[in-house]
Design a protein around this motif. Structure first.
Motif, short mmCIF file in Angstrom:
data_model
loop_
_atom_site.label_atom_id
_atom_site.label_comp_id
_atom_site.label_asym_id
_atom_site.label_seq_id
_atom_site.Cartn_x
_atom_site.Cartn_y
_atom_site.Cartn_z
N ARG A 189 0.74 -1.21 -0.06
CA ARG A 189 -0.06 -0.03 -0.10
C ARG A 189 0.93 1.32 -0.05
NH1 ARG A 189 -5.22 1.53 0.91
NH2 ARG A 189 -5.61 3.59 1.80
N ASN A 190 2.06 1.25 0.92
CA ASN A 190 2.75 2.55 0.78
C ASN A 190 3.42 2.74 -0.73
OD1 ASN A 190 4.90 4.56 1.41
ND2 ASN A 190 5.06 3.52 3.42
N VAL A 191 3.83 3.89 -0.94
CA VAL A 191 4.44 4.21 -2.12
C VAL A 191 5.71 3.67 -2.24
CG1 VAL A 191 5.27 5.81 -3.77
CG2 VAL A 191 3.02 6.27 -2.91
N ILE A 192 6.40 3.54 -1.18
CA ILE A 192 7.63 2.86 -1.09
C ILE A 192 7.43 1.46 -0.56
CG2 ILE A 192 9.89 2.97 0.34
CD1 ILE A 192 9.26 5.90 0.98
N GLN A 193 7.99 0.69 -1.71
CA GLN A 193 7.75 -0.74 -1.41
C GLN A 193 8.73 -1.48 -0.51
OE1 GLN A 193 4.92 -2.33 -3.75
NE2 GLN A 193 4.65 -0.37 -2.91
N GLY A 194 8.15 -2.42 -0.01
CA GLY A 194 9.12 -3.19 0.79
C GLY A 194 10.14 -3.99 0.33
N VAL A 212 30.50 -1.08 -4.91
CA VAL A 212 29.19 -0.93 -4.41
C VAL A 212 28.94 0.90 -5.03
CG1 VAL A 212 27.42 -0.15 -2.80
CG2 VAL A 212 28.99 -2.30 -2.45
N THR A 213 28.14 1.15 -5.98
CA THR A 213 28.18 2.26 -6.54
C THR A 213 26.77 2.99 -5.98
OG1 THR A 213 26.89 1.19 -8.46
CG2 THR A 213 29.30 1.49 -8.54
N GLY A 214 25.79 2.60 -5.29
CA GLY A 214 24.66 3.17 -4.97
C GLY A 214 23.47 2.43 -4.51
N PHE A 215 22.49 2.86 -4.37
CA PHE A 215 21.41 2.15 -3.82
C PHE A 215 20.15 2.14 -4.53
CE2 PHE A 215 21.10 6.16 -1.65
CZ PHE A 215 19.83 6.41 -1.69
N GLN A 216 19.08 1.23 -4.55
CA GLN A 216 17.79 1.40 -5.04
C GLN A 216 16.82 1.14 -4.22
OE1 GLN A 216 18.36 -2.11 -7.64
NE2 GLN A 216 19.31 -0.78 -9.53
N LEU A 217 15.71 1.54 -4.53
CA LEU A 217 14.27 1.49 -3.96
C LEU A 217 13.24 1.30 -4.91
CD1 LEU A 217 12.99 4.56 -2.43
CD2 LEU A 217 15.03 4.74 -3.57
N GLN A 218 12.20 0.63 -4.66
CA GLN A 218 11.16 0.57 -5.52
C GLN A 218 9.90 1.44 -5.22
OE1 GLN A 218 10.10 -3.37 -6.77
NE2 GLN A 218 12.07 -4.24 -7.04
N LEU A 219 9.06 1.91 -5.98
CA LEU A 219 8.09 2.71 -5.95
C LEU A 219 6.86 2.23 -6.49
CD1 LEU A 219 9.53 6.37 -6.22
CD2 LEU A 219 9.36 4.77 -3.97
N ARG A 220 5.79 2.23 -6.03
CA ARG A 220 4.47 1.91 -6.87
C ARG A 220 3.84 3.40 -7.28
NH1 ARG A 220 -0.14 3.74 -4.79
NH2 ARG A 220 -0.23 3.70 -2.46
N GLU A 256 12.52 8.72 2.74
CA GLU A 256 11.25 9.72 2.37
C GLU A 256 11.57 9.90 0.99
OE1 GLU A 256 10.97 13.49 4.89
OE2 GLU A 256 12.44 12.49 6.18
N VAL A 257 10.34 10.01 0.23
CA VAL A 257 10.47 10.27 -1.41
C VAL A 257 9.37 11.44 -1.55
CG1 VAL A 257 11.42 7.99 -2.02
CG2 VAL A 257 8.79 8.40 -1.91
N VAL A 258 9.59 12.18 -2.46
CA VAL A 258 8.88 13.16 -3.04
C VAL A 258 8.75 12.79 -4.53
CG1 VAL A 258 7.89 15.59 -3.29
CG2 VAL A 258 9.13 14.87 -1.22
N VAL A 259 7.60 12.28 -4.69
CA VAL A 259 7.47 11.99 -6.57
C VAL A 259 6.82 13.34 -7.18
CG1 VAL A 259 6.47 10.49 -8.08
CG2 VAL A 259 7.37 9.57 -6.08
N GLY A 265 13.47 1.23 5.72
CA GLY A 265 14.02 0.08 5.00
C GLY A 265 15.06 -0.85 5.55
N VAL A 266 15.32 -1.92 5.10
CA VAL A 266 16.61 -2.52 5.62
C VAL A 266 17.47 -3.11 4.73
CG1 VAL A 266 17.25 -4.44 7.21
CG2 VAL A 266 15.16 -3.39 7.66
N ILE A 267 18.82 -2.55 4.71
CA ILE A 267 19.89 -2.96 3.84
C ILE A 267 20.37 -4.55 4.56
CG2 ILE A 267 22.31 -2.93 3.04
CD1 ILE A 267 20.35 -0.94 1.66
N VAL A 268 20.37 -5.57 3.98
CA VAL A 268 20.60 -6.79 4.13
C VAL A 268 21.74 -7.23 3.58
CG1 VAL A 268 19.62 -9.31 4.69
CG2 VAL A 268 18.13 -7.47 4.56
N PRO A 269 22.90 -7.54 4.26
CA PRO A 269 24.05 -8.00 3.63
C PRO A 269 23.86 -9.38 3.03
CG PRO A 269 24.10 -8.49 5.60
CD PRO A 269 22.94 -7.74 5.58
#
Length: 430
Positions: free
Chosen positions: A4-9, A21-29, A104-107, A129-133
């Protein structure tokens, strides 16, 4: 199904390119009520732990294409559909540290049917969010039980969503509850069985342990006979084998708060051992609080293993027996005196020396837990001691996360990620 959250689990991870490691990612609906053409996307601001990334910096991956904001604005054949998440990639050398992060995101997107002066619309969202090694090499293998998703599975998440979530965090084993997760149990149709195997292949998962029950008090006027109990075990052994599982946990009805199993347990197991050997599936009774390791119940299982010489009856250890504090959130509706902690919730704090004694007979470990905090500290289970003991004694096998804390929406998925970040970090130190 999307969160339901715009920021996906799912999808929150570091990006590795060429070993760096060059950066990070997240998914949005999609936050709008309809899809949006790429030309109308106007940037996304990302704030992680208070550090702001300007809206023109992140890259967008939509429908398999990765584009800059300028490329999106110039596009004519890209669309962010309502049912498809986008991947947002943020350049950041070294990425994010293992553990919990505030996001936090602002789309920003433009609505072509609004007056130009107000067509730019913002949608905001926040989450953790959790960064899992990555899972370290060695004898320990890391899986998850579907029980961790109780309350969410079949309401907010499908079974496939759960398997996708397990794979997304880099776990490789899946444990299920037979009667809880198999449609038309105990006789799933062939199409569902094929689908199950397809899901295991799609998500790169190994079927680990199959949870079953021997309901000794099923009937109101009598207990099950040993043969009836054996029939239940044999039924689940066959079904577990068909679905690719290597062990079955039969939870026998108990006759005391010490979790003493009904007296039919031994004969029921004896009547099932030949089939277990034929199928090469291990029967694993559970050592579960409030029963410690040094207890007649556990000793009876060990005696059976040693006297029978079988390789198809071993122990399953539930890590709730190592709790050093009570997990009061787990309380059932059991009447006790005011202020009294129910017997099954009292911390046993079983010493590691007891675990070492039975470890040669342990086939599977349910990594029971109830809360890992923002600092990756488990409030009840001494994971550093457990991981060290397993590694020092050369134990090889599955640690299968079994979250049993508060059942807020999506909390199980978040908590399992926290636990994996914790126990993998501990395992990697050795």
């Amino acid at each position: 199904m999307l969160d339901r959250n715009v920021i996906q689990g799912r999808g929150f991870r570091n990006v590795v390119d060429g070993g760096r490691v060059t950066g990070f990612q997240l998914q949005l609906r999609q936050p709008n009520y309809r899809g949006t053409a790429g030309s109308l996307l106007d940037g996304v601001e990302v704030v992680v732990d208070g550090e702001r990334v300007p809206d023109h910096v992140p890259l967008w991956t939509i429908q398999g294409r990765t584009l800059t904001l300028d490329e999106l604005r110039a596009s004519t054949d890209v669309r962010w559909q309502l049912d498809e998440p986008v991947v947002i990639t943020v350049p950041k050398p070294g990425g994010l540290t293992t553990g919990v992060h505030r996001i936090e995101v602002v789309v920003h997107l433009r609505r072509p049917y609004f007056p130009p002066a107000v067509s730019r619309t913002t949608f905001t969202a926040a989450a953790t969010g959790v960064i899992v090694p990555p899972a370290p090499g060695g004898g320990l293998k890391f899986g998850v039980s579907t029980y961790s998703y109780t309350g969410d599975i079949y309401t907010l998440m499908t079974l496939e969503d759960v398997l996708a979530d397990v794979a997304d965090m880099g776990a490789t084993g899946i444990e299920i509850l037979g009667e809880g997760n198999i449609p038309n149990y105990p006789e799933p149709d062939a199409a569902w069985v094929d689908t199950w195997h397809g899901l295991l292949e799609t998500y790169g998962l190994t079927a680990t342990n199959y949870g079953s029950w021997v309901d000794t008090e099923m009937w109101r006027d009598r207990s099950l006979t040993a043969e009836e109990g054996a029939a239940q075990i044999r039924q689940d052994l066959r079904l577990a084998k068909e679905l690719g599982f290597s062990s079955v946990r039969p939870k026998f009805g108990v006759v005391s708060w010490d979790l003493e199993p009904h007296p039919i347990w031994q004969e029921a197991v004896e009547r099932s051992l030949d089939l277990a050997a034929e199928l090469d599936v291990v029967i694993c009774p559970e050592i579960h609080a409030p029963t410690p390791i040094k207890h007649p119940v556990t000793q009876a299982y060990v005696d059976f293993i040693e006297k029978s010489g079988t390789e198809h009856f071993k122990l399953l250890v539930d890590t709730g027996i190592f709790n050093t504090a009570p997990v009061l959130e787990l309380s059932e509706e059991i009447e006790v005196e005011d202020g009294e902690i129910p017997m099954h919730l009292r911390p046993l704090a079983v010493p590691m020396s007891d675990l070492v004694e039975v470890l040669p007979h342990v086939h599977f470990i349910q990594a029971k837990f109830a809360e890992v905090d923002d600092d990756l500290h488990d409030l009840h289970v001494p994971w550093a001691e457990i991981i060290t003991t397993l590694q020092d004694n050369g134990w090889s096998g599955w640690l299968s996360s079994e979250y049993e804390g508060r059942r807020d929406a999506y909390r199980g998925a978040d908590q399992v990620r926290r636990q994996h970040a914790l126990i993998r970090s501990l395992a990697a130190r050795r």
